[in-house]
Design a protein around this motif. Structure first.
Motif, short mmCIF file in Angstrom:
data_model
loop_
_atom_site.label_atom_id
_atom_site.label_comp_id
_atom_site.label_asym_id
_atom_site.label_seq_id
_atom_site.Cartn_x
_atom_site.Cartn_y
_atom_site.Cartn_z
N PRO A 203 -2.06 3.82 24.34
CA PRO A 203 -3.09 4.66 24.98
C PRO A 203 -3.82 5.58 24.00
CG PRO A 203 -1.08 4.63 26.31
CD PRO A 203 -0.75 3.95 25.00
N ARG A 204 -3.18 5.91 22.88
CA ARG A 204 -3.83 6.77 21.89
C ARG A 204 -5.05 6.10 21.26
NH1 ARG A 204 -1.17 10.79 18.94
NH2 ARG A 204 -1.69 9.71 17.02
N LEU A 205 -5.15 4.77 21.40
CA LEU A 205 -6.33 4.08 20.89
C LEU A 205 -7.58 4.49 21.64
CD1 LEU A 205 -4.91 0.48 20.34
CD2 LEU A 205 -5.43 2.19 18.60
N LEU A 206 -7.41 4.96 22.87
CA LEU A 206 -8.55 5.46 23.62
C LEU A 206 -9.15 6.70 22.95
CD1 LEU A 206 -7.19 5.07 27.27
CD2 LEU A 206 -8.76 3.56 26.06
N LEU A 207 -8.28 7.49 22.30
CA LEU A 207 -8.77 8.66 21.56
C LEU A 207 -9.63 8.21 20.38
CD1 LEU A 207 -5.56 10.91 21.48
CD2 LEU A 207 -7.46 10.97 23.11
N PHE B 179 -14.60 12.28 12.75
CA PHE B 179 -14.36 11.35 13.86
C PHE B 179 -13.46 10.19 13.47
CE2 PHE B 179 -18.83 12.94 14.38
CZ PHE B 179 -18.55 13.83 15.39
N ASN B 180 -13.07 10.14 12.24
CA ASN B 180 -12.22 9.05 11.75
C ASN B 180 -10.75 9.44 11.90
OD1 ASN B 180 -11.05 6.87 10.51
ND2 ASN B 180 -11.73 7.39 8.44
N ILE B 181 -10.15 9.02 13.00
CA ILE B 181 -8.72 9.30 13.23
C ILE B 181 -7.92 7.99 13.28
CG2 ILE B 181 -9.19 11.46 14.45
CD1 ILE B 181 -8.69 9.98 17.07
N ARG B 182 -8.47 6.97 12.61
CA ARG B 182 -7.80 5.66 12.65
C ARG B 182 -6.39 5.72 12.08
NH1 ARG B 182 -12.79 3.93 10.54
NH2 ARG B 182 -11.83 3.50 8.52
N SER B 183 -6.24 6.32 10.91
CA SER B 183 -4.92 6.36 10.28
C SER B 183 -3.93 7.16 11.10
CB SER B 183 -5.03 6.93 8.86
OG SER B 183 -5.56 8.25 8.90
N VAL B 184 -4.42 8.23 11.73
CA VAL B 184 -3.55 9.07 12.57
C VAL B 184 -3.04 8.28 13.76
CG1 VAL B 184 -3.46 11.13 14.01
CG2 VAL B 184 -4.70 11.19 11.86
N VAL B 185 -3.94 7.54 14.41
CA VAL B 185 -3.57 6.77 15.59
C VAL B 185 -2.70 5.57 15.22
CG1 VAL B 185 -4.48 5.35 17.47
CG2 VAL B 185 -5.57 7.52 16.92
#
Length: 267
Positions: free
Chosen positions: A132-136, A222-228
Motif C-alpha cells: 500500500p505504501r506504493l500509493l504514496l 517527490f522522489n521517495i522511491r528508495s524509501v518505499v
C-alpha cells in the motif's frame, strides 16, 4: 469558474482523444512489462527491482507527457487560430491558460491511476503483493508531473515548442541533480586537506549549484522511491510539506505564465 471548468473539461476531452497520449501510455506499460524481465535477470530482490524500475518509468512518463502534450497544448490553439475565437468571447487569457492546465492535470490523474493499476498487475503476475505504501509513491509522482507540466506551460506561454521542450527537459534534469551536486561539493570540501592531491573546486561551482537549487522547483522532494522500495519510514509531515511545495510551485508558475501570456500577440 464556469468558463474555467468548461475550458478544463474541453481540454481534458481533447487530450484524451490525442493519439500521442495513447502512444506514451503504451510505451510506459511496455516498460512495466520489461521490468518483470529485468527483475528476473537481476541478482537483487526481484520485487525491489520491479518496483523501483516501474516507479522510475512513471516519473519519466510524466516528463514525456509534459513535453509532448503540455508544450503543444497552447501552440495547437495558436496554430489553428482557434485561440482568437475563444478569446473573443468573455474569457480572460488567464482563464484560458489555467483551464488548459487543469484539463491536463485531470489527464495526469487518470494516467497515474492507470500506471498504478499496471504496477499492481505486474507485481501480481510476478507473484508479489502490492505494498500500500506504493500509493504514496504514486501520489508524489503526480505532484512531480503537475509541477513539470506547469514548467512546460510556462515556457510555452512565450516560446516556441522546440525551445520549450528543451528548457523543460533541462529544468527536470537540473532540479533532480542539483541536490546531488551540492552533496558532492560538501564531500569534496571535507576531503581537501585529508586526501593528498585533493584540490578545492572554484567557488562559482558551488554558487551556481545553490542558485539553481533555489531558483528551480525541487523535484527530488517527490522522489521517495528508495524509501518505499526498501520499507524505510518517511519523516514526520513529509507528505504535507511536499504537497505544499507542489501546490506553491504550480500556483507560482501558472501566475507567471498568465502574466507572459496576457502580453502575447496572436495576430
Amino acid at each position: 469558474m464556469r468558463e474555467l471548468m468548461w475550458i478544463a473539461l474541453s481540454s481534458f476531452r481533447e487530450t484524451v482523444r490525442d493519439k500521442i497520449l495513447y502512444t506514451l501510455l503504451f510505451f510506459v506499460l511496455l516498460l512495466f512489462g520489461f521490468s518483470m524481465l529485468l527483475g528476473e535477470w537481476s541478482v537483487f530482490s526481484q520485487q525491489k527491482v520491479i518496483t523501483d524500475f516501474s516507479l522510475g518509468v512513471m516519473s519519466i512518463g510524466g516528463l514525456a507527457i509534459a513535453i509532448f502534450i503540455g508544450v503543444g497544448l497552447i501552440q495547437k490553439e495558436i496554430q489553428r487560430k482557434t485561440i482568437l475565437t475563444l478569446l473573443s468571447k468573455p474569457v480572460h487569457r488567464w482563464q484560458f491558460l489555467v483551464g488548459k492546465y487543469l484539463g491536463l492535470v485531470m489527464v495526469l490523474v487518470v494516467n497515474i491511476l492507470v500506471m498504478t493499476a499496471a504496477l499492481w498487475l505486474v507485481l501480481k503476475l510476478s507473484g508479489f503483493k502490492f505494498d500500500p505504501r506504493l500509493l504514496l509513491a504514486s501520489y508524489e509522482t503526480f505532484w512531480e508531473m503537475a509541477v513539470i507540466t506547469a514548467v512546460a506551460l510556462f515556457f510555452s506561454s512565450f516560446s516556441t515548442p522546440v525551445v520549450s521542450s528543451l528548457l523543460t527537459f533541462a529544468v527536470f534534469l537540473a532540479s533532480h541533480m542539483s541536490g546531488g551536486i551540492l552533496q558532492y561539493l560538501e564531500t569534496m570540501k571535507k576531503a581537501v586537506g585529508k586526501i593528498p592531491g585533493a584540490t578545492p573546486l572554484p567557488p562559482y561551482v558551488e554558487w551556481t549549484a545553490k542558485t539553481v537549487r533555489f531558483a528551480l522547483p525541487d523535484l527530488e522532494i517527490f522522489n521517495i522511491r528508495s524509501v518505499v522500495v526498501h520499507g524505510l519510514p518517511l519523516p514526520d509531515m513529509y507528505l504535507l510539506w511536499s504537497t505544499l511545495h507542489g501546490i506553491g510551485w504550480c500556483v507560482f508558475l501558472m501566475a507567471l505564465s498568465s502574466v507572459w501570456f496576457s502580453r502575447r500577440d496572436f495576430v
